[in-house]
Design an enzyme around this catalytic site. Structure first.
Site, mmCIF file in Angstrom:
data_model
loop_
_atom_site.group_PDB
_atom_site.id
_atom_site.type_symbol
_atom_site.label_atom_id
_atom_site.label_comp_id
_atom_site.label_asym_id
_atom_site.label_seq_id
_atom_site.Cartn_x
_atom_site.Cartn_y
_atom_site.Cartn_z
ATOM 1 N N GLU A 146 0.786 -1.224 0.000
ATOM 2 C CA GLU A 146 0.000 0.000 0.000
ATOM 3 C C GLU A 146 0.819 1.275 0.000
ATOM 4 O OE1 GLU A 146 -1.926 -1.433 3.296
ATOM 5 O OE2 GLU A 146 -3.130 -2.753 2.060
ATOM 6 N N SER A 147 2.122 1.129 0.192
ATOM 7 C CA SER A 147 2.923 2.345 0.224
ATOM 8 C C SER A 147 4.341 2.106 -0.251
ATOM 9 C CB SER A 147 2.956 2.908 1.649
ATOM 10 O OG SER A 147 3.734 2.062 2.461
ATOM 11 N N ASP A 203 -1.910 -2.832 14.088
ATOM 12 C CA ASP A 203 -1.014 -3.653 13.259
ATOM 13 C C ASP A 203 0.326 -3.747 13.964
ATOM 14 O OD1 ASP A 203 -0.152 -5.202 11.160
ATOM 15 O OD2 ASP A 203 0.267 -3.524 9.819
HETATM 16 P P1 ADP Z 1 3.771 -0.410 5.183
HETATM 17 O O1 ADP Z 1 4.185 -1.519 6.120
HETATM 18 O O2 ADP Z 1 2.316 -0.132 5.238
HETATM 19 O O3 ADP Z 1 4.304 -0.583 3.808
HETATM 20 P P2 ADP Z 1 5.395 1.260 6.884
HETATM 21 O O4 ADP Z 1 4.997 2.554 7.463
HETATM 22 O O5 ADP Z 1 5.502 0.105 7.834
HETATM 23 O O6 ADP Z 1 4.441 0.949 5.673
HETATM 24 O O7 ADP Z 1 6.790 1.479 6.162
HETATM 25 C C1 ADP Z 1 7.424 0.448 5.493
HETATM 26 C C2 ADP Z 1 8.877 0.350 5.891
HETATM 27 O O8 ADP Z 1 9.535 1.573 5.609
HETATM 28 C C3 ADP Z 1 9.066 0.141 7.363
HETATM 29 O O9 ADP Z 1 9.070 -1.224 7.695
HETATM 30 C C4 ADP Z 1 10.411 0.763 7.612
HETATM 31 O O10 ADP Z 1 11.425 -0.165 7.304
HETATM 32 C C5 ADP Z 1 10.447 1.878 6.617
HETATM 33 N N1 ADP Z 1 10.047 3.141 7.235
HETATM 34 C C6 ADP Z 1 8.812 3.667 7.279
HETATM 35 N N2 ADP Z 1 8.799 4.827 7.919
HETATM 36 C C7 ADP Z 1 10.058 5.060 8.296
HETATM 37 C C8 ADP Z 1 10.713 6.106 9.006
HETATM 38 N N3 ADP Z 1 10.051 7.164 9.451
HETATM 39 N N4 ADP Z 1 12.027 5.996 9.202
HETATM 40 C C9 ADP Z 1 12.714 4.945 8.748
HETATM 41 N N5 ADP Z 1 12.164 3.931 8.088
HETATM 42 C C10 ADP Z 1 10.853 3.982 7.862
HETATM 43 MN MN MN Z 2 4.559 -1.787 8.062
#
Ligand code: ADP
Ligand code: MN
Length: 512
Positions: free
Chosen positions: A260-261, A401
């Site tokens: 999703e991202s 989550d």
């Molecule tokens: P999703 O799991 O929905 O794809 P996340 O917010 O968990 O989105 O982000 C995915 C990955 O990106 C995280 O597991 C982490 O490794 C990295 N990440 C996300 N936000 C940050 C942040 N602020 N600083 C460092 N790494 C990040």
């Molecule tokens: Mn995540």
């Protein structure tokens, strides 16, 4: 050839002598490529199908009818029916001609369909679906709830394998191969006057379908992989503007691509306003606007009458922005409570910029990827217990989550991330989400050798302040659901939450 297509109800010798008009002069009609391509043949084939759609008439007449070699005029009823049929057909043909004349090349066309005499049939429809007559199992039904319109060569192709003359049918099958996907090479079967048996045709058709689907899958995969690496032009423009405005120094690359991202790393620039300091390193979370998942689902949902209304009200872009906004609000709440988490820098549409957890472009490892000393493990556990309580009581949130995947280990402590899905405890399933979070946390730490770790039920009570006494998972879960229901009813009846949920936290942001 039997243009009527009811040869199986073949005539006995007895009627032949009764026939006042004697035998017709043509016994068979030759069929060349020109014939196959001709409108005349198409019409004839349509007539066949019309007849096929009138079995009861055939039954009453006890034999085949219409012109050709099989003429039974022994019954007045049948004669009348034949004439009527003939009349109806001419009437319909005339209608078709008029329809054509009126519509011409116009994009908007009117249809005389409802005025036709011979029903049901659909001469203009491009739907040409062959029934999977040789097999009861339709491998595509699950994926294709409705039939796909395909450019048909002639009319509607129901019953092609059952009632028709083998030769015509064979030619028809050959011609129908043209309807397979354009990439599917069928050769010049028509030119060779190839006659395909139904079995062979169906096998070929099935093969063509799987080929089509296979290439679609491959294509999708290719598209998906590029979509994951890059972002769509609109998002790129958004990012470019941020760099151009000096808010970001450079975007260095992608740290993560999820369903999703996509998350990028960037070096922070200078803020336009003095009161806001942009962190030296930033994480940019781009919520995917082209959710492949979503797009895939839409084709199954939008045609399903049960979802039709609901689906039409959903706007994917809005939903995605809503997620981004939710993450921002939730992070802000957490930040205010002093929970270690990324600090929000800016939200632009579906792009959330926050502080980067990690250093020199290297993101902090997830808890699942880091090997901690038993001391750190214990420290991490107590910190998480603390954070969960804060999150619940001070932020009025349940992570929803929470697991070793969404906790980063940085600077000797645990940081919580990924809170777009976090909800308030009074969410209809909020307590269930909390219970799931508790299960993940206590399992992780129990496996990780933290003997002090509470079990999931104890952890749930410790975090929520509720006192659910069930000593097994099933009963516990049932009590949670009962509580959720009670709260729902209370909200319904009194317009406010149960007192056990009352909090001094922020007003609800989103009420899902
Ligand atoms: P999703 O799991 O929905 O794809 P996340 O917010 O968990 O989105 O982000 C995915 C990955 O990106 C995280 O597991 C982490 O490794 C990295 N990440 C996300 N936000 C940050 C942040 N602020 N600083 C460092 N790494 C990040
Ligand atoms: Mn995540």
């Amino acid at each position: 050839m039997d243009p009527v297509g009811v040869a199986d109800a073949g005539p006995g010798p007895a009627w032949q002598s009764k026939c006042p008009w004697g035998a017709p002069n043509t016994t068979s009609i030759s069929c060349s490529l020109a014939d196959v391509m001709s409108e005349q043949l198409a019409k004839e084939l349509q007539l066949e199908e019309e007849n096929a759609a009138f079995p009861e008439v055939v039954a009453v007449a006890e034999g085949p009818f219409i012109t050709g070699e099989n003429i039974d005029t022994s019954s007045d009823l049948m004669l009348a029916q034949m004439l009527q049929m003939e009349f109806d057909r001419e009437y319909d043909a005339q209608l078709r001609r008029e329809e054509k004349k009126i519509n011409g090349d116009s994009k908007v066309s009117i249809s005389f369909e409802n005025y036709r005499k011979v029903h049901p049939y659909d001469s203009d429809s491009s739907e040409d679906e062959v029934d999977w007559q040789d097999t009861r199992h339709d491998p595509y039904r699950a994926d294709k709830p409705t039939t796909t319109p395909r450019k048909g060569f002639i009319g509607k192709g129901k019953d092609i394998t059952t009632k028709h003359d083998e030769v015509v049918c064979g030619r028809k099958n050959t011609a129908r191969m043209e309807n397979f996907a354009p990439e599917f090479q069928v050769g010049d079967g028509i030119g060779m006057d190839l006659k395909l048996s139904n079995q062979v045709f169906n096998a070929l058709k099935q093969h063509a379908y799987s080929e089509e689907r296979r290439s679609a899958r491959l294509h999708e995969k290719k598209e998906h992989s590029t979509a994951e690496k890059a972002v769509d032009p609109k998002t790129r423009l958004l990012l470019y503007k941020m760099v151009n405005a000096g808010m970001l120094e450079t975007i260095t690359g992608c740290i993560s691509t999820g369903k999703e991202s996509v998350v990028f790393h960037a070096y922070g620039g200078k803020s336009a306003t003095e009161d806001k300091v942009i962190p030296p390193e930033c994480a940019i979370k781009v919520f995917k606007t082209t959710l492949n998942e979503f797009k895939n689902r839409d084709k199954y949902i939008k045609d399903d009458y049960r979802f039709k209304d609901r689906f039409s009200k959903l706007n994917p872009r809005k939903i995605i922005r809503m997620w981004a906004e939710k993450e921002m609000h939730n992070l802000t709440r957490m930040q205010n409570a002093g929970i270690p988490c990324p600090q929000v820098v800016i939200l632009k549409k579906h792009v959330l910029v926050m502080s980067f957890i990690g250093q020199d472009q290297i993101p902090a490892p997830k808890l699942k990827d880091v090997t901690l000393s038993s001391e750190d493990m214990k420290k991490a556990y107590y910190q998480i217990l603390d954070m969960m309580q804060q999150l619940y009581k001070e932020c009025n949130l349940v992570h929803a989550d929470l697991s070793e995947y969404n906790m980063l280990w940085h600077d000797g402590k645990v940081w919580l991330i990924d809170v777009s899905q976090s909800v308030e405890p009074t969410h209809p399933h909020g307590l269930e989400f909390l219970f799931r979070d508790c299960r993940n946390v206590s399992q992780f730490f129990q496996k990780g050798g933290v003997t002090e770790a509470l079990n999931e039920r104890e952890l749930f009570n410790a975090v929520s302040g509720l006192n659910i006494t069930a000593d097994n998972e099933v009963d516990f879960q049932a009590e949670i659901e009962a509580l959720e229901k009670m709260n729902e009813d209370h909200v319904q009846n009194h317009g406010k939450k149960l007192s056990m949920f009352s909090s001094d936290g922020d007003p609800p942001i989103y009420d899902e």
